[in-house]
Scaffold this motif. Structure first.
Motif, short mmCIF file in Angstrom:
data_model
loop_
_atom_site.label_atom_id
_atom_site.label_comp_id
_atom_site.label_asym_id
_atom_site.label_seq_id
_atom_site.Cartn_x
_atom_site.Cartn_y
_atom_site.Cartn_z
N SER A 349 45.72 48.35 42.33
CA SER A 349 47.22 48.12 42.45
C SER A 349 47.96 49.28 41.78
CB SER A 349 47.42 46.77 41.51
OG SER A 349 46.53 46.78 40.46
N LEU A 350 47.24 50.24 41.51
CA LEU A 350 48.15 51.28 40.81
C LEU A 350 49.20 51.95 41.93
CD1 LEU A 350 47.37 52.76 38.14
CD2 LEU A 350 46.19 54.55 39.54
N ALA A 351 49.01 52.21 43.17
CA ALA A 351 49.83 52.40 43.97
C ALA A 351 51.07 51.45 44.57
CB ALA A 351 49.39 52.86 45.27
N GLY A 366 49.61 37.81 40.79
CA GLY A 366 49.76 38.00 42.19
C GLY A 366 49.27 39.09 42.66
N MET A 367 49.44 40.14 41.72
CA MET A 367 48.50 41.49 41.94
C MET A 367 46.95 41.09 42.01
SD MET A 367 49.83 44.64 39.80
CE MET A 367 48.68 44.71 38.59
N ARG A 368 46.62 40.47 41.16
CA ARG A 368 45.13 40.48 40.76
C ARG A 368 44.59 39.54 42.21
NH1 ARG A 368 45.75 39.88 35.82
NH2 ARG A 368 46.14 37.63 35.75
N ARG A 369 45.33 38.70 42.71
CA ARG A 369 44.90 37.85 43.81
C ARG A 369 44.94 38.64 44.99
NH1 ARG A 369 48.72 34.27 44.95
NH2 ARG A 369 48.46 33.35 42.83
N ALA A 370 46.21 39.63 45.12
CA ALA A 370 46.00 40.56 46.42
C ALA A 370 44.98 41.54 46.26
CB ALA A 370 47.40 41.27 46.29
N VAL A 378 37.23 45.30 52.07
CA VAL A 378 36.45 46.53 52.40
C VAL A 378 35.19 46.13 51.74
CG1 VAL A 378 38.50 48.06 52.39
CG2 VAL A 378 37.62 47.43 50.24
N ASP A 379 34.80 45.06 51.28
CA ASP A 379 33.50 44.99 50.82
C ASP A 379 33.13 45.67 49.47
OD1 ASP A 379 30.92 43.59 50.84
OD2 ASP A 379 30.26 45.06 52.28
N VAL A 380 33.76 45.69 48.37
CA VAL A 380 33.52 46.15 47.14
C VAL A 380 32.59 45.50 46.47
CG1 VAL A 380 34.48 46.96 44.98
CG2 VAL A 380 35.87 47.25 46.96
N ARG A 381 31.45 46.07 46.04
CA ARG A 381 30.10 45.50 45.39
C ARG A 381 30.04 46.11 44.00
NH1 ARG A 381 26.04 43.98 49.78
NH2 ARG A 381 27.63 43.53 51.64
N PRO A 382 29.78 45.27 42.95
CA PRO A 382 29.79 43.81 43.17
C PRO A 382 31.20 43.32 43.23
CG PRO A 382 29.10 44.49 40.84
CD PRO A 382 29.35 45.67 41.75
N PRO A 383 31.27 42.10 43.65
CA PRO A 383 32.62 41.48 44.08
C PRO A 383 33.58 41.00 43.08
CG PRO A 383 30.96 40.02 44.82
CD PRO A 383 30.22 41.22 44.10
N ASP A 384 33.77 41.73 41.78
CA ASP A 384 34.43 41.38 40.64
C ASP A 384 35.21 42.46 40.30
OD1 ASP A 384 34.90 41.12 38.15
OD2 ASP A 384 32.83 41.46 37.24
N ILE A 385 36.54 42.30 40.52
CA ILE A 385 37.70 43.22 40.38
C ILE A 385 37.66 43.28 39.04
CG2 ILE A 385 38.71 42.64 42.56
CD1 ILE A 385 40.81 41.22 41.19
N GLY A 386 37.09 42.42 38.09
CA GLY A 386 37.24 42.95 36.50
C GLY A 386 36.35 44.07 36.02
N ARG A 387 35.52 44.41 36.83
CA ARG A 387 34.59 45.54 36.43
C ARG A 387 35.30 46.70 35.85
NH1 ARG A 387 28.60 44.81 37.42
NH2 ARG A 387 28.57 47.14 37.01
N GLU A 388 34.65 47.44 34.97
CA GLU A 388 35.03 48.90 34.86
C GLU A 388 34.69 49.93 36.23
OE1 GLU A 388 34.47 51.88 31.10
OE2 GLU A 388 33.53 49.90 30.98
#
Ligand SMILES: Nc1ncnc2c1ncn2[C@@H]1O[C@H](COP(=O)(O)OP(=O)(O)OP(=O)(O)O)[C@@H](O)[C@H]1O
Ligand SMILES: [Mg+2]
Length: 493
Positions: A349-351, A366-370, A378-388
């Motif tokens: 979400s930086l940009a 909203g930002m996290r959902r988007a 784009v299939d980021v794995r593992p599918p956990d956007i909280g990961r470092e």
């Protein structure tokens, strides 16, 4: 390596992997992003300690408790994330940790001479031993890492995605060096996502999936690519590009005229319509990235104009370019300002912070959902956007970078090597996503050193050589051979 297990907090990166490498062979290590390839070779390099398993070298069990122990045995590693010291010279980097770096003037001179020899052997005598490494391109740094491996007289050289930063000609040179090495009995472990390279250079293949060994020791030349893909992904992928509707009608959205920067490129003209994907083909160093960065205002043009929707942009101003709706996904992951200690969501979400700031309040949810949506696409794995961020594999970090620019609402999107290091499965999804953006009316420019990718993805192709547009063609009118012919003729002229 037998039964290698490596656990990280919350992930089992390797769950009992076997790998056997013989003298003089090129052993290809394959697997999707996050399969465990880099982790395995870091165990072999003494960077990571395995939780279980054995490593045997020339019949004797060894413990590689630190990187020097591996080097002492004759194991040299060229890492995916290059590990050179940018403030030191080429020669200093190559001999870092060797005696030669430590002594006086004559030793330094010997090191410089030896460095020049190594670079010549690699076909890159244009790189100066006294150049600062930070001033070299990613491809140049790759060559220096390679020279360093050669300087150590290694018996086993591990290369983690060396070709990701090289163009077609440089890959051929690299293969020449690999053939010379293996003829002398040196073993090579070769990691790549460019599957056509396996047949070209490989002897045997090992495939990892989710930290396990799917198959090991498969003959490289006899195994069809489709079979390799199936072993890697567990499914068969029709490795196709999305259909191209062709050059759309309408007025150009992005118009570049007479753009020039001394020593980099001259009189570059091109335009992109909404809904069009224009590809830049050419060799590394042809000036393609410099052109994109100048359009984006990150470099200031000496001459020429950039217009978006008919309005000329203030030269050399990133703010003006961003305000006009231009986004640039730059080439090198290192320069992406990735916040390695922060979460995937933050990095994505930086940009787009302004998009989610309403009346001075940030709409975090909203930002996290988007971010989650775009990460999934784009299939980021593992599918956990909280990961470092730092715990993601190289290819998955690349997907996050791309996601960042896809989340931002751009009218003009400049993509420099968007699929570098991305595996075959995620690639076709990214191609689909780029096409979807174009269908929504975004004007897209794609730079890639993989000619096949430029040709497959673009409606129109510009061949760039030596800082000039050498040719322009609708896709379908050019093939790989044609592009190379133009580049070679252009270089000779
Ligand atoms: N330092 C770390 N801490 C936590 N998890 C990690 C760390 N390094 C790697 N991982 C995890 O281990 C798994 C394997 O990662 P690895 O980097 O080995 O993949 P890879 O096969 O090299 O992928 P790529 O093709 O994308 O480079 C991934 O799930 C990754 O997120
Ligand atoms: Mg890796």
């Amino acid at each position: 390596m037998t039964g290698i297990v490596k656990r990280f907090p919350g992930v089992v990166a390797l769950r009992g992997v076997d790998l056997e490498v013989e003298p003089g062979e090129v052993h290809c290590l394959l697997g999707q992003n996050g399969a465990g390839k880099s982790t395995l070779i870091k165990v072999l390099a003494g960077v990571h300690q395995p939780d279980e398993g054995r490593i045997t070298w020339n019949g004797t069990e060894v413990r590689l408790s630190h990187p020097q122990a591996a080097m002492d045995l004759g194991i040299a590693t060229i890492y995916q994330e290059l590990d050179l010291v940018e403030g030191l010279t080429v020669a200093e980097n190559i001999f870092l940790g060797h005696e030669r770096a430590r002594y006086g003037f004559s030793q330094r001179r010997a090191a410089a001479r030896e460095t020049a020899d190594l670079l010549r052997r690699l076909g890159h005598s244009e790189i100066s031993p006294t150049a600062e490494v930070g001033s070299l391109s990613a491809a140049g740094q790759q060559i220096v890492s390679m020279a360093r491996a050669l300087s150590r007289d290694a018996r086993l050289i591990v290369m983690d995605e060396p070709s990701a930063v090289l163009d077609a000609g440089e890959v051929q040179r690299l293969f020449g060096v690999i053939r010379d090495l293996t003829a002398e009995g040196v073993a090579v472990v070769y990691i790549s996502h460019r599957l056509e390279e396996i047949r070209a250079i490989g002897d045997r293949v090992t495939v990892l999936k989710d930290g396990g060994t799917v198959t090991t020791g498969l003959p490289a030349k006899e195994t069809p690519t489709a079979e390799v893909i199936r072993l890697m992904t567990g499914r068969s992928i029709e490795y196709v590009f999305p259909p191209r509707p062709g050059v759309p009608p309408g007025e150009p959205l992005l118009e570049v005229e007479g753009l020039s920067r001394a020593g980099e490129f001259a009189d570059v003209d091109f335009s992109v319509r909404p809904g069009e994907v224009v590809g830049f083909a050419g060799l590394v160093g042809a000036g393609r990235s410099e052109i994109l960065e100048t359009v984006f205002g990150a470099r200031k043009a000496d001459r020429g104009t950039v217009r978006v929707g008919g309005k000329a942009l203030r030269p050399g101003s990133v703010d003006a370019a961003v305000a006009a709706g231009i986004g640039l996904c730059p080439e090198e992951r290192k320069s992406q300002a990735l916040l390695l200690g922060d979460s995937v969501a933050t990095n994505i979400s930086l940009a787009s912070l302004t998009r989610f700031a309403k009346g001075g309040v940030l709409d975090g949810r909203g930002m996290r959902r988007a971010s989650a949506d775009i990460a999934r696409s784009v299939d980021v794995r593992p599918p956990d956007i909280g990961r470092e961020m730092r715990t993601l594999s190289g290819g998955n970090q690349q997907k996050v970078v791309l996601a960042r620019w896809l989340l931002r609402d751009c009218r003009v999107l400049l993509l420099d090597e968007p699929t570098r290091g991305v595996d075959v499965g995620a690639r076709s999804e990214i191609y689909g996503l780029i096409r979807t953006l174009a269908d929504r009316g975004v004007a897209v420019v794609v730079v890639s050193s993989e000619i096949e990718e430029v040709l497959g993805l673009s409606d129109r192709v510009l061949v760039i050589g030596d800082g000039a547009v050498l040719a322009e063609a609708a896709s379908g009118e050019l093939d790989e051979r044609g592009v190379l012919d133009i580049v070679m003729r252009g270089d000779a002229a």
